[in-house]
Design an enzyme around this catalytic site. Structure first.
Site, short mmCIF file in Angstrom:
data_model
loop_
_atom_site.label_atom_id
_atom_site.label_comp_id
_atom_site.label_asym_id
_atom_site.label_seq_id
_atom_site.Cartn_x
_atom_site.Cartn_y
_atom_site.Cartn_z
N ILE B 475 0.35 -15.85 -5.14
CA ILE B 475 0.45 -16.21 -3.65
C ILE B 475 -0.77 -16.58 -3.21
CG2 ILE B 475 2.54 -14.89 -3.35
CD1 ILE B 475 0.75 -12.69 -2.02
N GLY B 710 -7.02 -2.27 -7.81
CA GLY B 710 -6.59 -3.40 -6.85
C GLY B 710 -7.46 -3.78 -5.68
N GLU B 713 -5.29 -5.52 -0.84
CA GLU B 713 -5.08 -4.62 0.46
C GLU B 713 -6.26 -4.24 0.96
OE1 GLU B 713 -1.85 -4.87 0.76
OE2 GLU B 713 -1.10 -5.42 -1.52
#
Lengths: 209, 746
Positions: B475, B710, B713
């Site tokens: 994305i 990650g 976020e």
């Protein structure tokens, strides 16, 4: 159906019917009542209207002269995307608020969603697909890759077309000025600082873009 | 374990799909040319609750080029809709909206019909001719007026051990005993993902029982499974293509009404159907960050040591689905506090269902928690950084486990130096630059470091190129680029000889791109595949070079497209020579990978600290974010350029949260009045300053073999409170309701 209201201004639909009544084709069909019924059932009047209501459009797109026939309500953006398969120009809002659809018309940046295709008869349109010279990328395209001036890539075409115009207009004198004159091109991924870096670099190269 | 970190080393290579994106060649969901394409335009409800009495399609059907007007009155039945069960894997509890299933209206803007025509213009015109009559019922859309109806989420009723259940550590409301207490309410409005690409789908029934969709989604496999279930088809009969996704930020993690509408339409008109939402429709049916009320109370000793925290949250959801998110997790694990109580409730309203939006839940919770920490620091007259350090914890107080890695203190130190924290005045309004009040603020973010299961196909070709395939989507973060780099580091083939194809459900299994887990999940499968290829190559190496007979893996190096002996590097054999000798056109494998059990012994999180320097105009209250420094503890950074960009983007999103984004509803109608970019403001070029990004860049091998954690976020979590706290430091005004607009500051 085709009867005009006794009072008031005829609607476009009514005038279309009146126009069609005079057309030789429909008159021919109307000679026999049976054929007339069939015409109504199959909405031939509407189908004929389709052919008649298109307007010729001569437009140069990415250096190629095109002779088209388009409905007046077709935006330049939808013409590019839906009829010419030039999908590099993006639809992000259709209201001129996001800049994703930016193209050049006669060298100037234009929001292709806010302008009808037929308004550009005889004009030259450049889209993102027409910016590179063959395999050789435009310096702005190179700079966007180098500075990572995008993430998802959806606003990128518009950003690049706008960025080229921004320099041509003489609005890339400082980072602040670039930010101001690029603020019509939204990037939800938020790659703005990298886009500014790319524009600064191309501007510094001083090439005629 | 092999030190993968040294090999990957964060080379800032250009994106592998960069050329496609800058030349306009990248194809998004509505950009595939199919023969005999038809166009669909939705007709949306004009009431928020009630039933549809009648759909009058006569005028629309008479309009030129119209192929069908479809509503609940004439729609084919979607096989699974009558089952009255959740047709998709649950991102939510409840029954997702079923397009054209019955005459019920659940929210304003709900699709009540779809018009299909041979051109877009004709479909759009005809959609305006459809007349819908309703029997209206009284709707409930106001959060504030109905907050008393908030209730326990259905997920908790089903599973009392859910992390969403009421939580008490130590003494219930132990904070009350502390000598110093701050207590305040915080409010976050509805925020819209608004990716630049409008949600779109091209649906094509290639046979009566075979469906292909080009769809804007964050996972091709989960979407394939959902549609297969909805249409009761074998999974392999559904193909989902999402080669490029024009942003999503979470709204591609759920199936939405327009997708089913397009698939129904394609089935009924027997042509491929393209449907792209309008920007206004994007506000109504593809999810949003839900309006959330929070109350935080922190009790501390005068020395800054936290005694207890209570954190309550009420989030908005729809009347038909329970959408939940992790608003309160950060409060349970960020600071050492013997007493913590959290309470989470949902408020169902006559609106559409929310969905995770970047930094979901955590970004919402961090706004309240990190603002409250700043309020406590002010009350105690302790530097906010010092307050965080005083309450720093080296084990997760939520579960008592050690962290897999945690470099939060380093983040704070590096970030503080870079922003010039020493210039910060302890007293609000203490610094000025001309007419501008200057303030500094900080906010901490964290997000669980997740890794799931995935597989990749890897083909090492006789010409030395390496091709991967994975169903994963991208994305925007640069998945293909990261995967190519991981493979390059692992097998010693230069990145320009490696390709990574994605976004196709025909490719091996990958989960949704979400929750900052893609690199850890799919990257691990790439590593596993490379390892299998290396074993195969070494096993065959002796046929090309005798000195590789009985040589072990630990005795060789894989680099520059060849295997060489560690102790005599001049002895090497190229992969291409091995394949040639073996007469193999390629080595073709599918390799899966999933996390082991080792990780369960640790608490695994990524951390970030955001620092903002904000200028507030003394007279007009105008806010300028002058500078942002973000420091991330996200394990190994595979590509510093794309990763840095992701942080910058998260900061931009955080600026939007803090200062601009607010979906305002007119409750007389249950309809948004901010339904485009003129009214719903997102940051533009002029709003986003230079962002300094600092990576700790230390691997965490507990998570995955690359050592990554990650990133997506934590880029946004903590940004909004950093800005809110900086505004307080500049102006002395504590704004607890986002966005912080001028009217709240003058």
């Amino acid at each position: 159906m085709s009867q005009k209201p006794s009072k008031g201004i005829p609607s476009p639909r009514d005038s279309r019917r009146d126009f069609l009544k005079q057309s030789a084709v429909l008159t021919g069909i109307a000679l026999t009542p049976k054929a007339a019924i069939t015409a109504a059932e199959n909405q031939w009047d509407e189908k004929l209207a389709d052919a008649i209501e298109k307007i010729p459009l001569n437009i140069e797109i990415n250096g190629i002269q095109k002779s088209l026939s388009v409905e007046p309500r077709v935006t330049l953006l939808d013409l590019l995307r839906e009829q010419l398969n030039l999908t590099g120009t993006k639809k992000g809002c259709d209201y001129g608020q996001c800049g994703a659809c930016t193209v050049h018309v006669n060298g100037k940046r234009v929001l292709s969603c806010l302008t009808l295709a037929v308004m550009h008869d005889g004009e030259k349109v450049t889209t993102i697909e027409g910016l590179a010279k063959g395999d050789e990328l435009h310096p702005m395209q190179e700079a966007f890759i180098k500075h990572d001036g995008f993430q998802c890539g959806y606003c990128t075409s518009g950003q690049i077309m706008s960025a080229v115009a921004c320099i041509r207009e003489g609005h890339a004198g400082s980072e602040t000025e670039i930010r101001e004159f690029m603020s019509g091109n939204l990037c939800r991924c938020g790659a703005y600082p990298n886009i500014v870096d790319a524009i600064v670099e191309v501007k510094k190269q001083g090439k005629n873009i | 374990m092999e030190n993968f970190f040294d090999k990957v080393a964060g080379e800032p290579i250009d994106r592998v799909d960069g050329r496609m994106k800058v030349t306009g060649k990248a194809k998004y969901a509505a950009e595939y040319e199919l023969p005999d394409m038809a166009y669909a335009v939705l007709v949306s409800s004009s009431i928020a609750k009630g039933t549809i009495r009648r759909v009058d399609a006569k005028a629309a059907l008479r309009a030129p080029g119209v192929l069908a007007v479809i509503s609940h009155e004439n729609s084919i039945k979607v096989p699974a809709h009558a089952d009255n069960e959740h047709p998709t894997e649950p991102p939510t509890g409840g029954q997702p909206f079923r397009a054209f299933y019955n005459n019920k209206v659940y929210f304003n803007g709900q699709p009540v019909a779809v018009v299909v025509a041979d051109t877009y213009e004709r479909a759009r015109h005809a959609a305006m001719l459809v007349q819908v009559e309703y029997d209206k019922e009284k709707h409930t859309t106001s959060f504030e007026e109905n907050i008393g109806s908030a209730r326990i989420p259905s997920q908790v009723k089903k599973n009392p051990k859910s992390s969403l259940a009421d939580y008490d550590r130590g003494e219930v409301d132990g904070y009350k005993k502390a000598p110093v207490v701050v207590e305040a309410e915080y409010l976050l409005p509805n925020e819209m993902h608004n990716p630049m690409e409008l949600q779109a789908i091209t649906a094509h029934w290639t046979a009566d029982d075979k469906l292909t969709v080009y769809d804007k989604v964050q996972g091709t496999k989960p979407t394939q499974a959902a549609f297969a279930k909805e249409w009761k088809l074998p999974v392999q009969n559904v193909k989902v293509i999402a080669e490029f996704v024009g942003g999503a930020f979470g709204n591609g993690l759920h199936q939405w009404p327009h997708e089913t509408a397009a698939i129904i339409a394609a089935k009924m008109v027997k042509r491929p159907v393209k449907l792209m939402l309008t920007r206004e429709q994007m506000f109504y049916m593809v999810g949003y960050r839900p309006r959330t009320w929070q109350k935080v109370a922190i009790g501390a000793n005068p020395d800054g040591k936290i005694v207890g925290i209570r954190h309550e949250a009420i989030g908005q959801t729809s009347s038909y689905e329970d959408f939940t998110e992790s608003v309160l997790q950060q409060t349970r694990m960020m600071y050492t506090s013997p007493n913590v109580s959290t309470r989470y409730r949902l408020l169902p309203l006559d609106v559409s269902t929310p969905i995770w939006m970047r930094g979901p839940g955590e970004a919402t919770g961090a706004f309240a928690l990190e603002s409250a920490m700043d309020e406590l620091a002010f009350k105690l007259n302790i530097d906010p950084i010092q307050l965080r350090l005083i309450n720093h914890t080296d084990v997760d107080p939520d579960n008592g486990l050690p962290w897999s890695t945690k470099y939060l203190k380093e983040c704070i130190q590096l970030g503080a130096e870079k922003i010039g924290w020493s210039n910060r005045s302890m007293k609000p309004g203490g610094r000025r630059s001309g007419e501008w009040l200057v303030g500094y603020g900080m906010g901490v973010g964290c997000f669980g470091a997740h890794r799931g299961a995935a597989a990749v196909r890897a083909r090492l070709m006789a010409n030395g190129t390496l091709q991967f395939q994975s169903a994963v989507t991208d994305i925007g973060p640069g998945t293909g680029t990261a995967m190519v780099q991981i493979a390059s580091g692992q097998i010693g083939i230069s990145p320009d000889k490696i390709t990574f194809q994605l976004g196709n459900s025909d490719f091996p299994q990958a989960p949704n791109q979400g929750g900052s887990a893609t690199v850890a999940t799919v990257g691990s499968a790439v590593v596993a595949a490379c390892n299998v290829l290396k074993e195969k190559l070494l096993g065959m190496a002796a046929s090309a070079e005798k000195r590789f007979t009985d040589v072990k893996m630990e005795d060789v190096l894989f680099s520059s497209g060849q295997i060489s002996l560690k102790n005599s590097p001049s002895v090497g054999v190229a992969y291409t020579d091995i394949l040639k000798k073996e007469n193999l056109p390629e080595i073709d494998i599918i390799q899966d990978s999933k996390p082991g059990t080792e990780g369960s012994k640790y608490s695994k999180y990524s951390f970030s600290v955001h620092f903002a320097e904000v200028h507030v105009h003394a007279l007009t209250g105008r806010v300028k974010v002058n500078k942002v420094v973000s420091c991330a503890d996200a394990g190994t950074i595979v590509n510093k350029k794309t990763a840095g960009n992701q942080i910058i983007g998260g900061v931009a999103g955080g600026i939007g949260m803090a200062l601009q984004e607010d979906a305002v509803m007119d409750h007389r109608f249950g309809r948004y009045i901010t339904k485009d970019f003129a009214e719903y403001h997102i940051p533009v070029h002029a709003d986003v300053p230079h962002v300094d990004v600092i990576f700790i860049d230390k691997p965490d091998y507990i998570i995955d073999p690359m050592g990554t954690k990650g990133l997506g976020e934590i880029a946004i979590i903590g940004v909004a409170p950093a800005i809110a706290n900086a505004i307080f430091n500049a102006s002395g005004k504590r704004i607890r309701e986002l966005p912080i607009t001028v009217d709240k500051l003058v």
